[in-house]
Design an enzyme around this catalytic site. Structure first.
Site, mmCIF file in Angstrom:
data_model
loop_
_atom_site.group_PDB
_atom_site.id
_atom_site.type_symbol
_atom_site.label_atom_id
_atom_site.label_comp_id
_atom_site.label_asym_id
_atom_site.label_seq_id
_atom_site.Cartn_x
_atom_site.Cartn_y
_atom_site.Cartn_z
ATOM 1 N N ASP A 260 -9.406 -2.186 8.972
ATOM 2 C CA ASP A 260 -10.416 -2.235 10.022
ATOM 3 C C ASP A 260 -10.309 -3.531 10.825
ATOM 4 O O ASP A 260 -10.521 -3.552 12.042
ATOM 5 C CB ASP A 260 -11.813 -2.148 9.383
ATOM 6 N N ARG B 252 -6.027 -3.730 12.142
ATOM 7 C CA ARG B 252 -5.512 -2.679 13.019
ATOM 8 C C ARG B 252 -5.614 -3.109 14.489
ATOM 9 O O ARG B 252 -4.732 -2.821 15.299
ATOM 10 C CB ARG B 252 -6.294 -1.392 12.772
ATOM 11 N N ILE C 118 7.530 -2.076 2.436
ATOM 12 C CA ILE C 118 6.633 -3.214 2.283
ATOM 13 C C ILE C 118 7.175 -4.412 3.066
ATOM 14 O O ILE C 118 8.236 -4.958 2.759
ATOM 15 C CB ILE C 118 6.447 -3.576 0.793
ATOM 16 N N GLU D 292 0.429 0.720 9.574
ATOM 17 C CA GLU D 292 -1.030 0.523 9.544
ATOM 18 C C GLU D 292 -1.781 1.700 10.181
ATOM 19 O O GLU D 292 -2.803 1.523 10.840
ATOM 20 C CB GLU D 292 -1.424 -0.810 10.188
ATOM 21 N N SER E 230 0.062 7.011 14.848
ATOM 22 C CA SER E 230 -0.722 7.454 16.001
ATOM 23 C C SER E 230 -1.495 8.739 15.711
ATOM 24 O O SER E 230 -2.663 8.880 16.097
ATOM 25 C CB SER E 230 0.192 7.655 17.216
ATOM 26 N N GLY F 227 2.070 7.468 2.586
ATOM 27 C CA GLY F 227 1.995 6.470 3.634
ATOM 28 C C GLY F 227 0.660 6.584 4.346
ATOM 29 O O GLY F 227 -0.260 5.794 4.132
ATOM 30 N N LEU G 47 0.820 -1.213 0.000
ATOM 31 C CA LEU G 47 0.000 0.000 0.000
ATOM 32 C C LEU G 47 0.855 1.265 0.000
ATOM 33 O O LEU G 47 0.644 2.166 -0.797
ATOM 34 C CB LEU G 47 -0.934 -0.016 1.220
ATOM 35 N N PRO H 118 6.433 6.342 -1.341
ATOM 36 C CA PRO H 118 7.251 7.411 -0.763
ATOM 37 C C PRO H 118 6.462 8.661 -0.401
ATOM 38 O O PRO H 118 6.774 9.341 0.580
ATOM 39 C CB PRO H 118 8.266 7.700 -1.871
ATOM 40 N N GLY I 212 21.397 -0.600 33.532
ATOM 41 C CA GLY I 212 22.318 -0.852 32.431
ATOM 42 C C GLY I 212 21.910 -2.040 31.581
ATOM 43 O O GLY I 212 22.095 -2.042 30.358
#
Length: 384
Positions: A243, A246, A162, A367, A370, A136, A130, A133, A344
């Site tokens: 849908d 996700r 991809i 996908e 945010s 997105g 999908l 460049p 550490g």
């Protein structure tokens, strides 16, 4: 031992609880010391192992069974559990579902019969092509073209970022067929690997070892029968697939967060500081409380969205966006606290907490980033 009390929630039935037990037992035995140094080879091995355990059968419908459907709760349980054990195993499983989601939901009987038995058995790897460049998050801005030429379409353009790009056997690809401007001029296609004019050799290295690639198409011809749905249906198909899947991204983030919490509980119980276990310090207890709260809140959002979809809701865009936004952002917070509690060791290359820190970041981008999820939630809420 990860908290499993959530399986008693009313979102699940006994089939889901049995699946969770089976996957956890299998993963604990099989996903040990997976070599991530060559992610392409590792994914191919993992897909074969997942197929042998009959876990890939859940990634797509069974074309021989008219009643078969995608069970989103099962997909989420699998992704959460696999992510908790090994991030690349989760990736390998997820791509078999995402890559063929459009075929499961919108494919013709012939398309389903040709490809789904192969991906469900691990004999073919799949990919979802999908992103470009310049498009997105803005899917409607796709620039790749599919020009009708007799009984074929001719593909020109490129895709990038991809997943499985360099190793997939079949791609669900979205291109502009031009029925209308913007989103209404996109269509979806099934594109096998290895066609003349199709190159997938350019790998993309990222912070967590996953097989990503750039795809280029120059005069690549595919039969017109490769189209999924009708001309101009591409945007609707892509959004419908997202849908479903996700919510599973959110589930993977939840799995990463659970592992980080488990490792942190073990750490603060065993490590002494100022003559007492770390767990006796109120500041540490505050971190653990925040982490546990974020994990449970994420789980509620994830499995609400999955349950709604399984109960027949035509679209769960708002609920899936909420789940993905909250679970991925807060998994980042949980894992960051885990790094802090490990000191550490938390930044030592090869430590599980260090690997979780690298794994989680991409989930807040792919996908639907945010920020895009916030747009989806706002628009859906304002329209109610």
């Amino acid at each position: 031992m990860a908290d499993r009390s959530f399986l008693d929630w009313p979102f699940f039935d006994d089939t889901h609880r049995a699946l969770a037990d089976h996957v956890d037992t299998w993963a604990a035995a099989e996903l040990v010391d997976i070599d991530h140094s060559n992610p392409e080879a590792a994914c191919q091995v993992l897909v074969k192992a997942l197929a042998e355990a009959d876990l890939l059968s859940l990634t797509a419908i069974d074309p021989a069974d008219p009643s078969s459907r995608l069970d989103v709760r099962s997909l989420c349980i699998l992704r959460e559990t696999l992510a908790r054990h090994d991030g690349l195993a989760d990736f390998a499983f997820a791509m078999q579902g995402l890559g063929t989601g459009a075929i499961s939901l919108f494919g013709t009987p012939e398309q389903k019969a040709e490809w789904l038995p192969l991906t469900r058995s691990g004999k073919a790897l799949s990919a979802f092509a999908l992103s470009e460049p310049a498009s997105g998050s803005d899917v409607a801005n796709i620039g790749m073209t599919a020009r009708r030429d007799g009984d074929h379409y001719v593909l020109d353009g490129e895709k990038t970022w991809i997943s499985n790009g360099s190793i997939a056997d079949v791609y669900t690809l979205f291109a502009r067929t031009g029925e209308a401007p913007g989103a209404k001029g996109l269509s979806a296609f099934i594109v096998p690997a290895g066609l003349p004019g199709f190159d997938a050799s350019e790998r993309i290295d990222v912070v967590a070892p996953h097989p990503l690639a750039r795809l280029t198409f120059s005069g690549c011809r595919i039969p017109a029968s490769s189209m999924i749905g009708k001309p101009g249906d591409g945007f609707r198909i892509a959004m419908s697939v997202l849908d479903v899947f996700r919510s599973t991204v959110a589930a993977a983030a939840l799995g990463f967060a659970r592992r980080a919490l488990d490792e942190s509980i073990k750490r603060v119980a065993e490590r002494e500081l100022f003559g007492a276990p770390m767990s006796a310090l109120q500041m540490v207890q505050g971190h653990i409380a925040d982490m546990a709260l974020d994990v449970d809140a994420s789980a509620l959002l994830v499995y609400r969205a999955a349950w709604l979809k399984d109960m027949g809701a035509p679209r769960v865009s708002r609920e899936a966006a909420m789940a993905k936004l909250y679970a991925t952002d807060h998994a980042q917070d949980v894992i960051d606290k885990a790094v802090q509690l490990h000191g550490g060791d938390g930044v030592r290359k090869g430590h599980i907490v260090e690997s979780l820190y690298r794994e989680i970041r991409a989930l807040r981008i792919y996908e639907g980033a945010s920020d895009v999820q916030k747009v989806v939630i706002a628009r859906q809420t304002l329209a109610m």
